[in-house]
Each structure stands twice: as structure tokens, then as C-alpha cells.
Design a protein around this motif. Structure first.
Motif, short mmCIF file in Angstrom:
data_model
loop_
_atom_site.label_atom_id
_atom_site.label_comp_id
_atom_site.label_asym_id
_atom_site.label_seq_id
_atom_site.Cartn_x
_atom_site.Cartn_y
_atom_site.Cartn_z
N MET A 1 0.85 -1.17 0.00
CA MET A 1 0.00 0.00 0.00
C MET A 1 0.90 1.24 0.00
O MET A 1 1.81 1.35 0.80
CB MET A 1 -0.90 -0.01 1.23
N ASN A 2 0.63 2.17 -0.86
CA ASN A 2 1.36 3.43 -0.93
C ASN A 2 0.50 4.52 -0.33
O ASN A 2 -0.55 4.85 -0.86
CB ASN A 2 1.69 3.76 -2.38
N THR A 3 0.93 5.10 0.76
CA THR A 3 0.18 6.15 1.44
C THR A 3 0.85 7.50 1.16
O THR A 3 2.06 7.63 1.33
CB THR A 3 0.17 5.89 2.96
N ASP A 4 0.08 8.47 0.75
CA ASP A 4 0.61 9.80 0.46
C ASP A 4 0.83 10.54 1.78
O ASP A 4 -0.11 10.87 2.49
CB ASP A 4 -0.37 10.58 -0.42
N LEU A 5 2.10 10.81 2.08
CA LEU A 5 2.46 11.48 3.32
C LEU A 5 3.00 12.89 3.08
O LEU A 5 3.58 13.50 3.98
CB LEU A 5 3.51 10.66 4.08
N THR A 6 2.76 13.44 1.89
CA THR A 6 3.33 14.75 1.57
C THR A 6 2.79 15.86 2.47
O THR A 6 3.47 16.84 2.70
CB THR A 6 3.08 15.14 0.09
N GLY A 7 1.61 15.72 3.00
CA GLY A 7 1.05 16.75 3.89
C GLY A 7 1.30 16.50 5.36
O GLY A 7 0.82 17.24 6.21
N ASP A 37 11.57 7.26 11.94
CA ASP A 37 12.82 7.52 12.64
C ASP A 37 13.31 8.90 12.21
O ASP A 37 13.53 9.14 11.02
CB ASP A 37 13.83 6.44 12.25
N SER A 38 13.49 9.81 13.15
CA SER A 38 13.89 11.18 12.79
C SER A 38 15.29 11.24 12.17
O SER A 38 15.61 12.19 11.47
CB SER A 38 13.82 12.10 13.99
N LYS A 39 16.12 10.23 12.42
CA LYS A 39 17.45 10.21 11.83
C LYS A 39 17.40 9.84 10.35
O LYS A 39 18.36 10.05 9.63
CB LYS A 39 18.35 9.21 12.57
N ALA A 40 16.30 9.25 9.92
CA ALA A 40 16.15 8.81 8.53
C ALA A 40 14.79 9.24 7.99
O ALA A 40 13.93 8.41 7.68
CB ALA A 40 16.30 7.29 8.44
N PRO A 41 14.57 10.56 7.85
CA PRO A 41 13.25 11.05 7.44
C PRO A 41 12.81 10.58 6.05
O PRO A 41 11.62 10.57 5.78
CB PRO A 41 13.38 12.57 7.51
N GLU A 42 13.73 10.20 5.22
CA GLU A 42 13.37 9.69 3.89
C GLU A 42 13.23 8.16 3.90
O GLU A 42 12.93 7.56 2.87
CB GLU A 42 14.43 10.10 2.86
N GLY A 43 13.46 7.55 5.05
CA GLY A 43 13.40 6.10 5.17
C GLY A 43 11.97 5.59 5.33
O GLY A 43 11.00 6.32 5.10
N PRO A 44 11.84 4.35 5.76
CA PRO A 44 10.51 3.74 5.89
C PRO A 44 9.66 4.40 6.98
O PRO A 44 10.19 4.98 7.92
CB PRO A 44 10.82 2.29 6.24
N VAL A 45 8.36 4.30 6.80
CA VAL A 45 7.39 4.85 7.74
C VAL A 45 6.43 3.73 8.13
O VAL A 45 5.94 3.00 7.27
CB VAL A 45 6.60 6.02 7.09
N LEU A 46 6.18 3.60 9.42
CA LEU A 46 5.14 2.68 9.89
C LEU A 46 3.83 3.46 9.94
O LEU A 46 3.81 4.60 10.41
CB LEU A 46 5.47 2.17 11.28
N VAL A 47 2.76 2.85 9.46
CA VAL A 47 1.46 3.53 9.45
C VAL A 47 0.48 2.72 10.30
O VAL A 47 0.26 1.54 10.04
CB VAL A 47 0.92 3.68 8.00
N PHE A 48 -0.06 3.36 11.32
CA PHE A 48 -1.00 2.75 12.23
C PHE A 48 -2.39 3.34 12.03
O PHE A 48 -2.52 4.49 11.60
CB PHE A 48 -0.61 3.04 13.69
#
Length: 67
Positions: A1-7, A37-48
């Protein structure tokens, strides 16, 4: 699933302090709570889901209080 997180408006956890183990959460997106992870803002994101994130935070608080 691709979630738009631009906002997403990211906020660092108040428990992060000055160490390098920082978590950021965005609470402004309807129906989801992304965490990264704030050290890797372009890295993976967990979505709950909001309910799952709330249960997670509650469990952490319970664990901290019983320590």
C-alpha cells in the motif's frame, strides 16, 4: 500500500530528548498515524490506525508506570 504522506506535519516525541534515538509522529492525516525515525526522514514509515496507535501508546504508558 502506498500512502501519500506529503502533507504530514511531523513532531518529535517528547521522550526523545537529546539522544539520537528519536521517533517522529504525524497526527494531522485523517484515518492514519504515521511514525518514522527522525534520523532517517526519507526512510521507511510505519502507518497505524488511530485506534492501534492509541492502544500502543497506552501499553507503553502502562509499562513505564509499572517499572
Amino acid at each position: 500500500m502506498n500512502t501519500d504522506l506529503t502533507g504530514a506535519v511531523w513532531k518529535k516525541s517528547s521522550y526523545s530528548g537529546d539522544n539520537s534515538q528519536c521517533v517522529e509522529v504525524a497526527h494531522n492525516l485523517p484515518g492514519i498515524v504515521p511514525v518514522r525515525d527522525s534520523k532517517a526522514p526519507e526512510g521507511p514509515v510505519l502507518v497505524f490506525s488511530p485506534a492501534s496507535f492509541s492502544a500502543f501508546v497506552h501499553a507503553i504508558r502502562e509499562t513505564r508506570q509499572s517499572s
